[in-house]
Design a protein around this motif. Structure first.
Motif, mmCIF file in Angstrom:
data_model
loop_
_atom_site.group_PDB
_atom_site.id
_atom_site.type_symbol
_atom_site.label_atom_id
_atom_site.label_comp_id
_atom_site.label_asym_id
_atom_site.label_seq_id
_atom_site.Cartn_x
_atom_site.Cartn_y
_atom_site.Cartn_z
ATOM 1 N N VAL A 102 0.831 -1.202 0.000
ATOM 2 C CA VAL A 102 0.000 0.000 0.000
ATOM 3 C C VAL A 102 0.864 1.251 0.000
ATOM 4 C CG1 VAL A 102 -1.619 1.357 1.410
ATOM 5 C CG2 VAL A 102 -2.045 -1.077 1.002
ATOM 6 N N LEU A 103 1.875 1.281 0.848
ATOM 7 C CA LEU A 103 2.721 2.463 0.938
ATOM 8 C C LEU A 103 3.483 2.711 -0.360
ATOM 9 C CD1 LEU A 103 3.041 4.436 3.257
ATOM 10 C CD2 LEU A 103 5.189 3.322 3.810
ATOM 11 N N VAL A 104 4.039 1.673 -0.946
ATOM 12 C CA VAL A 104 4.785 1.843 -2.197
ATOM 13 C C VAL A 104 3.849 2.294 -3.320
ATOM 14 C CG1 VAL A 104 6.080 0.600 -3.985
ATOM 15 C CG2 VAL A 104 6.672 0.288 -1.580
ATOM 16 N N THR A 116 -5.477 1.273 -6.146
ATOM 17 C CA THR A 116 -4.708 0.417 -5.243
ATOM 18 C C THR A 116 -5.609 -0.637 -4.621
ATOM 19 O OG1 THR A 116 -3.154 2.201 -4.751
ATOM 20 C CG2 THR A 116 -3.252 0.391 -3.173
ATOM 21 N N ALA A 117 -6.784 -0.219 -4.169
ATOM 22 C CA ALA A 117 -7.737 -1.143 -3.555
ATOM 23 C C ALA A 117 -8.144 -2.237 -4.541
ATOM 24 C CB ALA A 117 -8.969 -0.384 -3.064
ATOM 25 N N ALA A 118 -8.450 -1.841 -5.765
ATOM 26 C CA ALA A 118 -8.847 -2.826 -6.778
ATOM 27 C C ALA A 118 -7.703 -3.785 -7.083
ATOM 28 C CB ALA A 118 -9.297 -2.110 -8.050
ATOM 29 N N GLN A 119 -6.491 -3.251 -7.206
ATOM 30 C CA GLN A 119 -5.346 -4.100 -7.522
ATOM 31 C C GLN A 119 -5.072 -5.108 -6.419
ATOM 32 O OE1 GLN A 119 -1.797 -2.060 -8.771
ATOM 33 N NE2 GLN A 119 -0.523 -3.795 -8.306
ATOM 34 N N LEU A 120 -5.226 -4.698 -5.163
ATOM 35 C CA LEU A 120 -4.934 -5.586 -4.041
ATOM 36 C C LEU A 120 -6.145 -6.384 -3.584
ATOM 37 C CD1 LEU A 120 -2.648 -3.225 -1.931
ATOM 38 C CD2 LEU A 120 -1.974 -4.968 -3.603
ATOM 39 N N GLY A 121 -7.306 -6.117 -4.165
ATOM 40 C CA GLY A 121 -8.513 -6.840 -3.789
ATOM 41 C C GLY A 121 -8.994 -6.477 -2.390
ATOM 42 N N GLU A 125 -11.396 1.559 2.161
ATOM 43 C CA GLU A 125 -11.224 1.900 3.573
ATOM 44 C C GLU A 125 -10.055 1.132 4.181
ATOM 45 O OE1 GLU A 125 -14.230 0.572 2.393
ATOM 46 O OE2 GLU A 125 -15.066 2.548 1.980
ATOM 47 N N ARG A 126 -9.879 -0.118 3.773
ATOM 48 C CA ARG A 126 -8.770 -0.924 4.291
ATOM 49 C C ARG A 126 -7.436 -0.382 3.774
ATOM 50 N NH1 ARG A 126 -6.301 -3.291 8.113
ATOM 51 N NH2 ARG A 126 -5.086 -5.101 7.525
ATOM 52 N N VAL A 127 -7.399 0.036 2.522
ATOM 53 C CA VAL A 127 -6.185 0.640 1.960
ATOM 54 C C VAL A 127 -5.841 1.901 2.746
ATOM 55 C CG1 VAL A 127 -5.243 1.825 -0.072
ATOM 56 C CG2 VAL A 127 -6.439 -0.351 -0.332
ATOM 57 N N GLN A 128 -6.843 2.708 3.024
ATOM 58 C CA GLN A 128 -6.623 3.935 3.788
ATOM 59 C C GLN A 128 -6.096 3.606 5.188
ATOM 60 O OE1 GLN A 128 -10.194 6.284 4.445
ATOM 61 N NE2 GLN A 128 -9.039 8.139 3.948
#
Length: 149
Positions: A102-104, A116-121, A125-128
């Protein structure tokens, strides 16, 4: 009239892409793996695999962004294999693999939260939350370093 070999042009285009993007992509891989930039064998392996997948899809990528595709492949490979690798060294070593991703993606690469959220599934809110937690850990580590000096 002979057949035209489109592969030569494809390879030349791909070679130009690698020449322009490999340095930054390797840095992304190094940030993820936490290896020293002088000798990053895991980061190089992850990047080589991502570039191989990019080359395999090169013809279909002409309308898309090959850098984005390669970065997605690189991050997916890291996410699948992060548990096998030690945390590495440096400031990011204290972060979990998900926090590093997430940070990178969010801070170093400037990828939007939704992307980012879509890429990581993950939900946005979890990405945030992961980004906030990772930054808090880094701030705490920096404060501890300042207090130790």
């Amino acid at each position: 009239m002979g057949a035209v070999d489109h592969r030569a042009g494809t390879f030349t285009e791909f070679e130009a892409f690698v020449a322009g993007a490999a340095g930054r992509l390797l840095h992304v891989a190094v940030l993820l793996t936490g290896e020293p930039e002088t000798d990053p064998p895991t980061a190089r392996r992850l990047l080589a695999g991502a570039l191989a997948r990019t080359y395999a899809h090169w013809r279909r990528l002409r309308a898309d962004d090959p850098y984005e595709f390669t970065r997605r492949q690189l991050c997916a490979a890291y996410a699948r294999t992060a548990w096998r690798h030690p945390a590495g060294t440096g400031l990011l070593a204290r972060l979990s693999p998900q926090e590093r991703l997430v940070l990178v993606l969010r801070v170093y690469e400037g990828v939007a939260e939704e992307v980012t959220a879509a890429q990581l599934g993950l939900p946005p809110e979890r990405v945030q939350a992961l980004r906030g937690g990772a930054l808090a850990k880094l701030r705490a580590a920096a404060a501890d370093g300042d207090n130790a000096a």
